[in-house]
Design an enzyme around this catalytic site. Structure first.
Site, PDB file in Angstrom:
ATOM      1  N   MET A 169      -6.575  10.360   9.388  1.00 44.38           N
ATOM      2  CA  MET A 169      -7.256  10.869   8.072  1.00 44.38           C
ATOM      3  C   MET A 169      -7.940  12.139   8.249  1.00 44.38           C
ATOM      4  O   MET A 169      -9.030  12.490   7.675  1.00 44.38           O
ATOM      5  CB  MET A 169      -8.126   9.844   7.427  1.00 44.38           C
ATOM      6  CG  MET A 169      -7.394   8.596   7.020  1.00 44.38           C
ATOM      7  SD  MET A 169      -8.455   7.275   6.561  1.00 44.38           S
ATOM      8  CE  MET A 169      -8.882   6.506   8.147  1.00 44.38           C
ATOM      9  N   LYS A 199      -3.859   3.517  -2.429  1.00 45.09           N
ATOM     10  CA  LYS A 199      -4.771   4.377  -2.951  1.00 45.09           C
ATOM     11  C   LYS A 199      -4.333   5.697  -2.064  1.00 45.09           C
ATOM     12  O   LYS A 199      -4.513   5.374  -0.584  1.00 45.09           O
ATOM     13  CB  LYS A 199      -6.317   3.963  -2.569  1.00 45.09           C
ATOM     14  CG  LYS A 199      -7.219   5.025  -2.773  1.00 45.09           C
ATOM     15  CD  LYS A 199      -8.721   4.187  -2.640  1.00 45.09           C
ATOM     16  CE  LYS A 199      -9.904   5.195  -2.489  1.00 45.09           C
ATOM     17  NZ  LYS A 199      -9.531   6.479  -1.631  1.00 45.09           N
ATOM     18  N   ASP A 213       0.979  -1.293  -0.145  1.00 44.69           N
ATOM     19  CA  ASP A 213       0.023  -0.036  -0.131  1.00 44.69           C
ATOM     20  C   ASP A 213       0.620   1.195   0.048  1.00 44.69           C
ATOM     21  O   ASP A 213       2.013   1.193   0.116  1.00 44.69           O
ATOM     22  CB  ASP A 213      -0.930   0.065   1.229  1.00 44.69           C
ATOM     23  CG  ASP A 213      -2.141  -0.529   1.291  1.00 44.69           C
ATOM     24  OD1 ASP A 213      -2.424  -0.928   0.053  1.00 44.69           O
ATOM     25  OD2 ASP A 213      -2.805  -0.732   1.936  1.00 44.69           O
TER      26      ASP A 213
END
Ligand SMILES: C[S@@+](CC[C@H](N)C(=O)[O-])C[C@H]1O[C@@H](n2cnc3c(N)ncnc32)[C@H](O)[C@@H]1O
Length: 244
Positions: free
Chosen positions: A164, A58, A38
């Site tokens: 996040m 991503k 990742d």
């Protein structure tokens, strides 16, 4: 159910500094037949492993391989290889989709082994010298998502960590104050924890509620009164993580 298919190892890389990876993760990476990795994984460190490495990450809002395709890909690869490593930043079971991949692979009869990693909250707190709990100040800690807005919750806890959170700090600070957190509650913003580029900014909910600021990515937010411990001791605390 016994199959002759390979095992998929969901491995946590930790927060970025390869020295914070576990000894077990290191062994499994050395033995891997193929590695699917990742974002937030140190690519130059990966070069030391002989297995082919395939990026399936991503970043932020940019499109990546859809999760359903990653699940299917891991299943197909497990039919051909004995040791398939799915390498994730931090810990695979903390906002890492490890649970979804494990459930899918189990439903196909594929054996899955989980190798935990140091999640960003723990690394950022340690690297910034912020205790997450402290007797008499905070006896609980919650890990929450800071994106998207409609998923953001404000828990009743001593310390709260938002993953996040980069685009929603002002929204989070306002929501925390509206939920009863004192406006003067200290908040820390730690970006690139454990890496040489690490930055720590200390503020308060009231200040953050007033103005949006830009943050370097990846960034994690920690709020709560244990930050006052850092303020008292900061001249004596040396980060063990950052290698400059
Ligand atoms: C999709 S989540 C993955 C979390 C990961 N599974 C973990 O356990 O740390 C990505 C978020 O983790 C946080 N993060 C990951 N690595 C970080 C680092 N080195 N420094 C600060 N935050 C980090 C950021 O909030 C980032 O937006």
């Amino acid at each position: 159910m016994k199959t002759k298919w390979g095992t998929v190892y969901l491995v946590g890389f930790g927060p970025g500094d390869p020295e914070l990876m576990t000894v077990k993760a290191e062994r499994i990476l050395r033995q891997a037949d193929v590695i699917y990795f990742d974002d937030l994984i140190n690519r130059s460190h990966l070069r030391k492993y002989s297995a082919p490495k395939i990026y399936v990450g991503k970043r932020g809002n940019k499109p990546g391989l859809p999760q359903a395709e990653i699940n299917e890909l891991l299943f197909q690869v497990a039919r051909k290889h004995r040791r398939v490593v799915r390498l994730k930043g931090g810990d695979p079971f903390v906002f890492g989709r490890g649970g979804e991949e494990m459930t899918f692979l189990h439903s196909k009869g594929v054996t899955v082994e989980i190798v935990p990693g140091i999640t960003a909250a723990l690394a950022a707190a340690a690297c910034a010298g912020i205790p997450l709990t402290q007797r008499g100040i905070s006896s609980s800690v919650a890990f929450c998502v800071g994106h998207p807005e409609d998923k953001i919750r404000v828990p009743r806890t001593g310390t709260v960590v938002y993953y996040m959170a980069g685009q929603n700090v002002r929204f989070i600070a306002r929501k925390m104050i509206a939920s009863g957190w004192p406006p003067q509650t200290p908040a820390a913003f730690i970006s690139q924890a454990s890496l040489p580029e690490q930055k720590v900014r200390i503020s308060s909910l009231a200040r953050e509620a007033k103005k949006s600021r830009r943050h370097h990515s990846p960034m994690i937010m920690i709020a709560g009164e244990t930050l006052s411990v850092k303020a008292r001791l900061s001249s004596l605390t040396k980060s063990c993580c950052c290698r400059k």
